[in-house]
Design a protein around this motif. Sequence first.
Motif, mmCIF file in Angstrom:
data_model
loop_
_atom_site.group_PDB
_atom_site.id
_atom_site.type_symbol
_atom_site.label_atom_id
_atom_site.label_comp_id
_atom_site.label_asym_id
_atom_site.label_seq_id
_atom_site.Cartn_x
_atom_site.Cartn_y
_atom_site.Cartn_z
ATOM 1 N N ILE A 251 0.840 -1.203 0.000
ATOM 2 C CA ILE A 251 0.000 0.000 0.000
ATOM 3 C C ILE A 251 0.872 1.250 0.000
ATOM 4 C CG2 ILE A 251 -1.679 1.311 1.362
ATOM 5 C CD1 ILE A 251 -2.776 -1.401 2.349
ATOM 6 N N THR A 255 1.154 4.372 -2.658
ATOM 7 C CA THR A 255 0.872 5.671 -2.037
ATOM 8 C C THR A 255 1.920 6.699 -2.444
ATOM 9 O OG1 THR A 255 -0.250 4.698 -0.128
ATOM 10 C CG2 THR A 255 0.668 6.894 0.167
ATOM 11 N N SER A 376 -5.747 -3.894 -3.000
ATOM 12 C CA SER A 376 -6.504 -2.969 -2.164
ATOM 13 C C SER A 376 -5.937 -1.562 -2.201
ATOM 14 C CB SER A 376 -6.535 -3.482 -0.719
ATOM 15 O OG SER A 376 -5.233 -3.529 -0.171
ATOM 16 N N ALA A 377 -4.637 -1.437 -2.511
ATOM 17 C CA ALA A 377 -4.008 -0.116 -2.526
ATOM 18 C C ALA A 377 -4.704 0.825 -3.495
ATOM 19 C CB ALA A 377 -2.526 -0.238 -2.883
ATOM 20 N N LEU A 380 -8.125 1.801 -2.027
ATOM 21 C CA LEU A 380 -7.983 2.659 -0.850
ATOM 22 C C LEU A 380 -7.560 4.072 -1.249
ATOM 23 C CD1 LEU A 380 -6.204 0.249 1.654
ATOM 24 C CD2 LEU A 380 -8.510 1.203 1.885
ATOM 25 N N LEU A 381 -6.608 4.165 -2.155
ATOM 26 C CA LEU A 381 -6.131 5.475 -2.576
ATOM 27 C C LEU A 381 -7.210 6.246 -3.334
ATOM 28 C CD1 LEU A 381 -2.550 4.378 -3.596
ATOM 29 C CD2 LEU A 381 -3.095 6.069 -1.849
ATOM 30 N N LEU A 384 -9.778 7.128 -0.317
ATOM 31 C CA LEU A 384 -9.342 7.903 0.842
ATOM 32 C C LEU A 384 -8.305 8.971 0.526
ATOM 33 C CD1 LEU A 384 -8.927 4.949 3.386
ATOM 34 C CD2 LEU A 384 -10.931 6.424 3.061
ATOM 35 N N HIS A 388 -4.655 9.927 4.048
ATOM 36 C CA HIS A 388 -5.415 9.074 4.956
ATOM 37 C C HIS A 388 -5.000 7.606 4.828
ATOM 38 C CE1 HIS A 388 -8.099 12.649 5.045
ATOM 39 N NE2 HIS A 388 -8.317 12.237 6.292
ATOM 40 N N THR A 389 -4.622 7.202 3.630
ATOM 41 C CA THR A 389 -4.161 5.822 3.447
ATOM 42 C C THR A 389 -2.874 5.574 4.224
ATOM 43 O OG1 THR A 389 -5.167 5.693 1.242
ATOM 44 C CG2 THR A 389 -3.419 4.114 1.752
ATOM 45 N N ALA A 393 -2.207 3.060 7.423
ATOM 46 C CA ALA A 393 -1.141 2.050 7.416
ATOM 47 C C ALA A 393 -0.288 2.151 8.669
ATOM 48 C CB ALA A 393 -0.272 2.214 6.171
#
Length: 418
Positions: A251, A255, A376-377, A380-381, A384, A388-389, A393
């Motif tokens: 993640i 990010t 999931s990265a 999520l990115l 969020l 926030h990601t 983490a």
Amino acid sequence: MSLLEEKPVVADEVPQTVPPLKKNRDFRLLWLGAGISQFGGRLSAVAYPMLMVWHGHSVTQAGLVAFAAQLPNLTVQLPAGVLVDRFDRRKLMIVCDVAALLAMAGLVAMLLLGAVWVPVVMAAAFVEGSAAIFYRLAERAAVRNVVHPDHLSSALSQNESRGHAAGLLGNPVSSALFTVLPWLPFAISGVGRVAAYLGLVAIRTEFQQPRTAKERNLRAEVAEGFHWLWGQRFMRAAVALVAGTNVLFQIMGLTLVVTVERAGGSPAVLGGIGVVSGLGGILGALSGSFWMKRFSPSAIMTAAFALWAVLMASVALTANPFALAGLYAGMSGVGAAMNVTAGVYQARICPDELQGRAASFAVLASSGANSLGALSAGFLLAALGPAHTALGAGAVMALIVLLALASPAVRSGREIIG
């Protein structure tokens, strides 16, 4: 006899001076060839997300490609471990270089046609990721047969620093090549596999001890590796906790790409951050022997988790490339030192005929969920945002620290192995 026990002294045995590691020709060839192969893999690994973010214009597609690259960690580990223990390790490494070369050739052909087809990129990433697993397991198992036991710690430390050096060079080189032509990183990656092949065929030392002829049974061989690893209390707990950290690092990797892109940065900025991160990894790897002589594997692992929690959460606070470079260099250095510790610990306690299977189970348990982290990265990115990601983490990593502190199995690894 355990590798940790002293060898009995024979009265008429003449002491022999062990030549320094730097004069070990076969280790130098193995080290250099594997380094070139790693460099090629790093070129393409850096180029995959850039290709999807800058040319595919999709964070979700970047996550899908990262998922395909990490999926072999879940699907290929166990058969790879069996084959590494069953067949000639050098020949397996040669096959890996050929497979990666063909995957890169396919990507270059696609890009020369002016297309970015996600299924083709995913297929190439999967093939290259699978080849990397076989190659890594075979080389790791081969090292203790190529070097003297007294040099094992130094050899594995050099291998770890080599991997980070490949990242240090690969990040800016890939970014620069990608800026010129998107297909160049993949083309140079393929050329590197040819050079790695030439190094392997020049090595004289066997990569494994003589094997006794016996009936082969895939299920039984896999079970043998599993039972050995399960019987190691500290390793069993360590790989379970590291599994969670590896998901988080997948993640954090994407990010960084999204953070730089949204701040108006370019692939060159990512390359610069990669250089600093690689330097951190090299320093961490070279310091591995120092920490092992002073602290137990348990203490090193728990401290690494705590430092990662702070560094990950701090990424949420900045988009400054210099600050990001420092944070990711810290994460890389801490991870390198811990990897050296883990590698030496396993190499010393595991029999040679189980090296591949034990390592494959350890990597499967610790990294098998990487594909989930990569997949999931992207989601999520997109939902969020990078800040926030990263904060999430860091919070999850803090929970892993608490689990490590509370685990009696982790505390059992208190013997200093350096």
